[in-house]
Design an enzyme around this catalytic site. Structure first.
Site, PDB file in Angstrom:
ATOM      1  N   LYS A  64     -10.335  -2.270  -6.496  1.00 14.21           N
ATOM      2  CA  LYS A  64     -10.877  -2.609  -5.172  1.00 14.21           C
ATOM      3  C   LYS A  64     -12.211  -1.892  -5.024  1.00 14.21           C
ATOM      4  CE  LYS A  64      -6.480  -3.463  -2.890  1.00 14.21           C
ATOM      5  NZ  LYS A  64      -5.406  -2.934  -2.032  1.00 14.21           N
TER       6      LYS A  64
ATOM      7  N   GLU B 279      -6.819 -11.517  -6.055  1.00 13.07           N
ATOM      8  CA  GLU B 279      -6.286 -11.875  -4.728  1.00 13.07           C
ATOM      9  C   GLU B 279      -7.423 -11.989  -3.719  1.00 13.07           C
ATOM     10  OE1 GLU B 279      -3.619  -8.635  -3.777  1.00 13.07           O
ATOM     11  OE2 GLU B 279      -5.262  -7.256  -3.420  1.00 13.07           O
TER      12      GLU B 279
ATOM     13  N   LYS C 121       1.981 -13.380  -3.827  1.00 11.89           N
ATOM     14  CA  LYS C 121       2.358 -11.976  -3.683  1.00 11.89           C
ATOM     15  C   LYS C 121       3.058 -11.852  -2.338  1.00 11.89           C
ATOM     16  CE  LYS C 121      -0.572  -8.003  -2.605  1.00 11.89           C
ATOM     17  NZ  LYS C 121      -1.650  -7.137  -3.137  1.00 11.89           N
TER      18      LYS C 121
ATOM     19  N   ASP D 299      -1.838   0.612  -7.144  1.00  8.37           N
ATOM     20  CA  ASP D 299      -2.917   0.212  -6.218  1.00  8.37           C
ATOM     21  C   ASP D 299      -3.385   1.453  -5.467  1.00  8.37           C
ATOM     22  OD1 ASP D 299      -3.283  -2.161  -3.445  1.00  8.37           O
ATOM     23  OD2 ASP D 299      -4.686  -0.901  -4.506  1.00  8.37           O
TER      24      ASP D 299
ATOM     25  N   ASP E 176       4.357  -6.556  -3.236  1.00 11.01           N
ATOM     26  CA  ASP E 176       3.600  -5.344  -2.931  1.00 11.01           C
ATOM     27  C   ASP E 176       4.376  -4.580  -1.857  1.00 11.01           C
ATOM     28  OD1 ASP E 176       0.116  -4.591  -2.030  1.00 11.01           O
ATOM     29  OD2 ASP E 176       1.845  -3.317  -2.505  1.00 11.01           O
TER      30      ASP E 176
ATOM     31  N   LYS F 177       4.647  -9.472   0.656  1.00 13.75           N
ATOM     32  CA  LYS F 177       4.595  -8.129   1.242  1.00 13.75           C
ATOM     33  C   LYS F 177       6.006  -7.729   1.637  1.00 13.75           C
ATOM     34  CE  LYS F 177       0.274  -6.997   1.133  1.00 13.75           C
ATOM     35  NZ  LYS F 177      -0.196  -5.790   0.427  1.00 13.75           N
TER      36      LYS F 177
ATOM     37  N   GLU G  34       4.009  -4.061  -7.181  1.00 12.08           N
ATOM     38  CA  GLU G  34       2.816  -3.324  -6.740  1.00 12.08           C
ATOM     39  C   GLU G  34       3.195  -2.158  -5.849  1.00 12.08           C
ATOM     40  OE1 GLU G  34      -0.222  -5.933  -5.330  1.00 12.08           O
ATOM     41  OE2 GLU G  34      -1.490  -4.321  -4.545  1.00 12.08           O
TER      42      GLU G  34
ATOM     43  N   HIS H  47      -0.139 -11.148   9.880  1.00 11.96           N
ATOM     44  CA  HIS H  47      -0.073 -10.779   8.458  1.00 11.96           C
ATOM     45  C   HIS H  47       0.666  -9.450   8.395  1.00 11.96           C
ATOM     46  CE1 HIS H  47      -1.330 -11.471   4.339  1.00 11.96           C
ATOM     47  NE2 HIS H  47      -1.769 -10.232   4.234  1.00 11.96           N
TER      48      HIS H  47
END
Ligand code: MUC
Ligand code: MN
Length: 374
Positions: free
Chosen positions: A273, A327, A167, A249, A198, A169, A224, A22
């Site tokens: 979050k 998410e 989304k 964020d 993001d 990255k 983001e 990831h």
């Protein structure tokens, strides 16, 4: 009820492999390390909590090891022996005696709420006033590092009816390469799916102006955290410069940050979050600032496992439908789990657990298998 006390707090480092690498701008994950809190009360009830971050210290100032160490050394002693039921009083006690360590505090607050819910026969969402949503939308993050793989994964998630928003990255590669990657995925998906990005703080403002213009032209729906968290003025300039909305964020940890951004003229959206706000109550305080200012909401994850994800879902469920959904896919990124019954993901979202507390039980064999020796 008032004579029930917190008897013991144990913390465990639990390592679970991810289904694929990831890749974020600041770290690539092949494994997720969760800090699991098991809080025993004098009435025999156990409260569960989770404190999790991304890539050791790559994402923020807390690591799994610091979360565990600081709970064991500083935070747990503030709670052990205290009455179990008054979560607000215990939050204030932690805030008075300990600075920062928001992920650690979030794990402890979650365990207090889980225990109180089990004690009263109420879900955490009911403890917070009741759930307005029982099925919350969940997007998926495409972060394999390979455009073709990401497109295939997106179509697979669409066909499974598991996710219909994605989304991406970006930020680790040169901006033109990132823009080509994102545009190719948006081109392939067309109107079948929403696509957002993001950057995880990776661009400076000049690069962001160039990148966001190109992404807006490619039909991307949300940008983001394009620039570093503390550059509030820069984020406000970007928000006022483009039609595509900015999602703050890392720039917005709590209500105070939210107020600063709004007072400075920010428009767009805030990612919530529980980990960055020190728990569910802190995240909901930020919600109130956003609602007062007409700022959109997004239920964010720090890639927690099932316990932390469930805690977040109980908080988000008490809100009206959020403009940008959630998410809360963390458990789906992991090859295995440490709970008896996983969360129920279906129809492009996830069901809110209904049982008392978080509605989550530990699978003791799996827990033992994946926990580091204490
Ligand atoms: O968004 C972040 O900053 C962190 C996290 C959320 C999803 C994901 O893949 O990474
Ligand atoms: Mn983010």
């Amino acid at each position: 009820m008032n004579d029930i006390r917190i008897e013991a707090i144990q913390t465990y480092l639990v390592d679970l492999p991810t289904i694929r690498p990831h890749k974020l701008s600041m770290a690539t994950m092949a494994c997720q390390t969760m800090v699991i809190v098991r809080m025993r009360h004098s009435d025999g009830i156990e409260g569960l909590g989770e404190g999790t971050t991304i890539g050791g210290l790559a994402y923020g100032p807390e690591s799994p090891e610091s979360i565990k160490r600081n709970i064991d050394t500083y935070l747990a002693p503030l709670l052990v022996g205290q009455p179990s039921g008054n979560v607000n009083a215990l939050r204030a006690r932690l805030a008075r005696h300990a600075r920062g360590n928001c992920i650690a505090k979030s794990a402890l607050e979650t365990a207090l709420l889980d225990a109180q819910g089990k004690r009263l026969g109420l879900s955490v969402a009911e403890l917070l006033g009741g759930a307005r949503q029982a099925h919350l939308p969940v997007l998926w993050t495409l972060a394999s590092g390979d455009t073709r793989k990401d497109i295939d994964e997106a179509f697979q998630r669409l066909d499974e009816r598991r996710h219909c928003d994605f989304k991406l990255k970006i930020g680790a590669n040169p901006v033109d390469q990132d823009v080509r990657h994102v545009a190719a995925i948006k081109e392939a998906l067309g109107e079948r799916a929403g696509v957002r990005v993001d950057v995880n703080q990776a661009w400076d403002e000049a690069t962001a102006v160039r990148g966001i213009q190109a992404l807006q032209d490619a039909g991307i729906e949300l940008i983001e955290q394009a620039i570093p968290a503390r550059e509030h003025a820069g984020l406000i300039r970007l928000a006022n410069r483009f039609n595509v909305p900015m999602l703050a964020d890392e720039a917005v940890q709590d209500a105070r940050d939210g107020l600063d951004l709004v007072a400075g003229g920010f428009s767009g959206a805030f990612a919530l979050k529980i980990a960055k706000s020190g728990g569910l109550f802190g995240a909901l305080e930020l919600v109130h600032v956003a609602q007062a200012a007409g700022i959109g909401l997004y239920g964010g994850t720090l890639l927690e496992g099932t316990i932390g994800t469930a805690a977040s879902l109980h908080a988000w469920a008490t809100l009206p439908e959020m403009a940008w959904g959630t998410e809360m896919f963390g458990p789906l990124l992991l090859k295995d789990d440490i709970v008896e019954k996983p969360l129920d993901y279906h129809d492009f979202g996830v069901e809110l657990p209904r049982e008392p507390g978080l509605g989550i039980r530990i699978d003791e064999d799996k827990f033992r298998h994946y926990s580091r020796p204490n």
